[in-house]
Design an enzyme around this catalytic site. Sequence first.
Site, PDB file in Angstrom:
ATOM      1  N   ASN A  32      73.548 127.368  74.351  1.00 23.36           N
ATOM      2  CA  ASN A  32      73.781 128.136  75.582  1.00 23.36           C
ATOM      3  C   ASN A  32      75.150 128.806  75.592  1.00 23.36           C
ATOM      4  O   ASN A  32      75.422 129.656  76.439  1.00 23.36           O
ATOM      5  CB  ASN A  32      73.630 127.238  76.821  1.00 23.36           C
ATOM      6  N   THR A  33      76.019 128.441  74.649  1.00 24.13           N
ATOM      7  CA  THR A  33      77.373 129.013  74.641  1.00 24.13           C
ATOM      8  C   THR A  33      77.959 128.952  73.222  1.00 24.13           C
ATOM      9  O   THR A  33      77.349 128.382  72.322  1.00 24.13           O
ATOM     10  CB  THR A  33      78.275 128.244  75.649  1.00 24.13           C
ATOM     11  N   ILE A  35      79.435 129.013  69.515  1.00 25.68           N
ATOM     12  CA  ILE A  35      78.908 129.289  68.166  1.00 25.68           C
ATOM     13  C   ILE A  35      77.373 129.231  68.167  1.00 25.68           C
ATOM     14  O   ILE A  35      76.704 130.064  67.541  1.00 25.68           O
ATOM     15  CB  ILE A  35      79.493 128.251  67.178  1.00 25.68           C
ATOM     16  N   GLY A  36      76.827 128.275  68.892  1.00 29.73           N
ATOM     17  CA  GLY A  36      75.366 128.111  68.937  1.00 29.73           C
ATOM     18  C   GLY A  36      74.683 129.330  69.516  1.00 29.73           C
ATOM     19  O   GLY A  36      73.654 129.785  68.995  1.00 29.73           O
ATOM     20  N   SER A 159      83.281 119.890  60.745  1.00 29.51           N
ATOM     21  CA  SER A 159      84.552 120.550  61.052  1.00 29.51           C
ATOM     22  C   SER A 159      85.600 120.154  60.017  1.00 29.51           C
ATOM     23  O   SER A 159      85.511 119.081  59.408  1.00 29.51           O
ATOM     24  CB  SER A 159      85.042 120.095  62.423  1.00 29.51           C
ATOM     25  N   TYR A 184      87.001 112.060  67.366  1.00 34.02           N
ATOM     26  CA  TYR A 184      86.325 113.319  67.027  1.00 34.02           C
ATOM     27  C   TYR A 184      86.252 113.448  65.502  1.00 34.02           C
ATOM     28  O   TYR A 184      85.195 113.786  64.940  1.00 34.02           O
ATOM     29  CB  TYR A 184      87.077 114.512  67.633  1.00 34.02           C
TER      30      TYR A 184
END
Length: 301
Positions: A32-33, A35-36, A159, A184
């Site tokens: 929905n936002t 990179i995706g 990442s 992370y």
Amino acid sequence: MSNIYTLRAFFCGQWSSAVRLDGKTVIITGANTGIGKETAHDLAKRGARIIIACRDMQKAEAAQKEIIEESGNQNIIIRKLDLSDTKSIREFAEGINKEEKQLNVLINNAGIMMCPYSKTADGFEMQFGVNHLGHFLLTFLLIGLLKRSAPSRVIILSSMAHAWGSIQLDDINSERRYHSRRAYGQSKLANILCVRSLAKRLKDTGVTVYAVHPGIVRTELKRHMNLGLLIMWKIVRPFTKTAVQGAQTSIYCAVEPELGTESGAYYSNCGIGSCTRAARDDEMAEKLWELSCKMLGITWE
Ligand SMILES: NC(=O)C1=CN([C@@H]2O[C@H](COP(=O)(O)OP(=O)(O)OC[C@H]3O[C@@H](n4cnc5c(N)ncnc54)[C@H](OP(=O)(O)O)[C@@H]3O)[C@@H](O)[C@H]2O)C=CC1
Ligand SMILES: CC1=C(/C=C/C(C)=C/C=C/C(C)=C/C=O)C(C)(C)CCC1
């Protein structure tokens, strides 16, 4: 050492290809936002049926509308998926297995970074739970469909931040000690180790697997960054990528014909990337695989 990997990440790659995906089905989590969404947009322009898998259906609807308008592709579907809840993951996968005849590309893109300590519905530390375990379970539940649709691909967003953490087998949920950046890092390291183990298990099935570092990208991901990193972010901002640039390596792994026989590697800037030694530790990858199965209560040999 980790700073070498950080600096490499700033070199930007661009990629263009006319490959079409008519008749192919793609699932993208968190589309929905960021990179995706840009990945979904590009693959929609190539003619694929896109399933946007999101936790917030209002945001998903807005993205669906935008992608349909801009790509002209009406075959954009939205489905509810909350990766912080295994019940939601199971419901999503059940729907897909029932409704879809094929699945050619699964892009495990959704992610959360450096949030305050919290747990998923199943009691897993949030970043490890969403970024690794949620996608691990999703892939497990869709693997039959992916195999039946071969050649097919699984792309897992990792990442350069995999260098920030290590796998804490004895405190995987950071219950004894929580450091948001390291947690992370642990989750993104788990993503690469999972790609290696998955590639081994899927050898000769026609399902290939790719880990991606998208670059340092201007998206909503940095919403929980601490002050120190936000200052660094401001300094490096002119060298960061737009979401469109950040989507290029995911798109490359999804469509580049030459990658069809490669599996298990780490990509950045539309080519093979450099990852740390810890990210090439196959013994740890196996231990993580076993632990992930145990935590999720699944058997995946
Ligand atoms: N931006 C960067 O510099 C980098 C990003 N990455 C990786 O790229 C991927 C995409 O990140 P980016 O586009 O930057 O980040 P964004 O924060 O812009 O997008 C993340 C997406 O993940 C979704 N998401 C978060 N938690 C859940 C959940 N529990 N269930 C379902 N969806 C969820 C978000 O939904 P919602 O909108 O509802 O919050 C959103 O759609 C991530 O995996 C990230 O780790 C890797 C390296 C660098
Ligand atoms: C340039 C630079 C830094 C900044 C790095 C940043 C801002 C990284 C952001 C990474 C993200 C968002 C990863 C997502 O997965 C450091 C490490 C402070 C010091 C070395 C030079």
